[in-house]
Design an enzyme around this catalytic site. Sequence first.
Site, PDB file in Angstrom:
ATOM      1  CE1 TYR A  34      63.329  64.046  50.400  1.00  0.00           C
ATOM      2  CE2 TYR A  34      60.959  64.266  50.202  1.00  0.00           C
ATOM      3  CZ  TYR A  34      62.072  64.003  50.971  1.00  0.00           C
ATOM      4  OH  TYR A  34      61.930  63.719  52.303  1.00  0.00           O
ATOM      5  NE  ARG A  53      62.053  72.259  51.938  1.00  0.00           N
ATOM      6  CZ  ARG A  53      61.085  71.738  52.680  1.00  0.00           C
ATOM      7  NH1 ARG A  53      61.095  71.905  54.000  1.00  0.00           N
ATOM      8  NH2 ARG A  53      60.101  71.064  52.127  1.00  0.00           N
ATOM      9  NE  ARG A 100      77.483  51.812  42.314  1.00  0.00           N
ATOM     10  CZ  ARG A 100      78.500  51.823  43.172  1.00  0.00           C
ATOM     11  NH1 ARG A 100      79.723  51.505  42.774  1.00  0.00           N
ATOM     12  NH2 ARG A 100      78.299  52.152  44.437  1.00  0.00           N
ATOM     13  CG  HIS A 102      81.361  56.650  44.510  1.00  0.00           C
ATOM     14  ND1 HIS A 102      81.527  55.368  44.035  1.00  0.00           N
ATOM     15  CD2 HIS A 102      80.822  56.517  45.746  1.00  0.00           C
ATOM     16  CE1 HIS A 102      81.113  54.504  44.934  1.00  0.00           C
ATOM     17  NE2 HIS A 102      80.684  55.167  45.991  1.00  0.00           N
ATOM     18  CE  LYS A 145      61.075  67.617  51.546  1.00  0.00           C
ATOM     19  NZ  LYS A 145      60.964  66.807  52.742  1.00  0.00           N
ATOM     20  CD  GLU A 177      64.835  67.069  60.862  1.00  0.00           C
ATOM     21  OE1 GLU A 177      63.975  67.833  60.386  1.00  0.00           O
ATOM     22  OE2 GLU A 177      65.864  66.744  60.237  1.00  0.00           O
ATOM     23  CG  LEU A 201      63.900  69.703  55.588  1.00  0.00           C
ATOM     24  CD1 LEU A 201      64.929  69.463  54.492  1.00  0.00           C
ATOM     25  CD2 LEU A 201      62.591  69.054  55.242  1.00  0.00           C
TER      26      LEU A 201
HETATM   27  N1  PDD Z   1      59.018  65.376  54.969  1.00  0.00           N
HETATM   28  N2  PDD Z   1      62.070  67.115  58.647  1.00  0.00           N
HETATM   29  C1  PDD Z   1      62.155  66.020  57.861  1.00  0.00           C
HETATM   30  C2  PDD Z   1      63.298  65.075  58.060  1.00  0.00           C
HETATM   31  C3  PDD Z   1      61.159  65.782  56.885  1.00  0.00           C
HETATM   32  O1  PDD Z   1      61.254  64.709  56.096  1.00  0.00           O
HETATM   33  C4  PDD Z   1      60.074  66.692  56.766  1.00  0.00           C
HETATM   34  C5  PDD Z   1      58.976  66.509  55.763  1.00  0.00           C
HETATM   35  C6  PDD Z   1      60.033  67.821  57.609  1.00  0.00           C
HETATM   36  C7  PDD Z   1      58.939  68.856  57.525  1.00  0.00           C
HETATM   37  O2  PDD Z   1      59.128  69.726  56.428  1.00  0.00           O
HETATM   38  P1  PDD Z   1      57.880  70.439  55.725  1.00  0.00           P
HETATM   39  O3  PDD Z   1      57.118  71.130  56.775  1.00  0.00           O
HETATM   40  O4  PDD Z   1      58.495  71.365  54.755  1.00  0.00           O
HETATM   41  O5  PDD Z   1      57.074  69.333  55.072  1.00  0.00           O
HETATM   42  C8  PDD Z   1      61.062  67.997  58.538  1.00  0.00           C
HETATM   43  C9  PDD Z   1      58.136  65.187  53.839  1.00  0.00           C
HETATM   44  C10 PDD Z   1      56.712  65.508  54.066  1.00  0.00           C
HETATM   45  C11 PDD Z   1      58.388  63.813  53.255  1.00  0.00           C
HETATM   46  O6  PDD Z   1      59.541  63.410  53.249  1.00  0.00           O
HETATM   47  O7  PDD Z   1      57.454  63.175  52.758  1.00  0.00           O
END
Ligand code: PDD
Length: 280
Positions: A34, A53, A100, A102, A145, A177, A201
Amino acid sequence: MSETKVYLNGEYLPLADAKVSVLDRGFLFGDGVYEVIPVYSGNIFRVQEHLRRLNNSLDDIRLDNPHSSEEWLTIFEPFLDKSKDQSIYLQITRGVASKRDHAFPEQVKPTVFVMCSDIKPFEGKFTGIKAITLDDTRWQLCNIKAITLLANILLRQEAIDEGCAEAILIKQGYVTEGAASNVFVVIDGVLMTPLNDGAILPGITRDVILELAEKQQIPCSEQVIALEALNAASEIWVTSSTREIIPVVELDGRVIGDGKPGPLFTQMDALLQAEKQAYR
Ligand code: PDD
């Protein structure tokens, strides 16, 4: 769009009519990726960086991007509203297989879903937030992501249950993070953020902050940050596209700096607001 509509596989539908099969691999396996992209007064912020990304996430899960950048922009267009700030959520899953299993299904079309919500400044920005440190229990591919967010959800909820707004994650003694954000610290006047080494991320907001710091000649570095260094920081921030920069004023029950958003936060937030204005 007047009534709330969402985009699903080529159609704009009322939210209540957007339906996905229970055999969708996103539903069964969390097999998808996403993006969350902020939009300021109808202008999509750093859209090419977000789409890059997205491409990286798709490559890493071995799924072809169903759309070109131009097509994505065309899909986003009907959601954009010049009168407010919004965030676009887009999700691609490996699609609906006949059973289903994997292993990747053959010749299955990915499911493409886009929705858009309004964003308002996160109130914690003005007062600062409380955070706790927690063990980073996630997998090793945190650069993707992925929609598979169970560990992040449990960590964020643990923080909330402790009266905090975010969890700062620690892996083998080092900061990675936040549960849904990147982390910055200020130590001896130097702005620091953990390395983009696969354990985090690669946040778009993180990149914007590093770029702005460099332009303004604010000393900054991407480096390993030990838990002891985090505890010695005069400022701690968490950053994301939807909340922007949020100062942490209490960590694990201990006051950070003088318990108020710090001076470098104030400076960087002003720079970020100016950068956003440039997109209006
Ligand atoms: N999440 N690290 C993680 C684990 C995140 O889920 C996010 C953002 C970030 C920051 O990334 P960015 O600056 O590109 O938004 C770092 C989004 C906002 C979410 O999951 O809703």
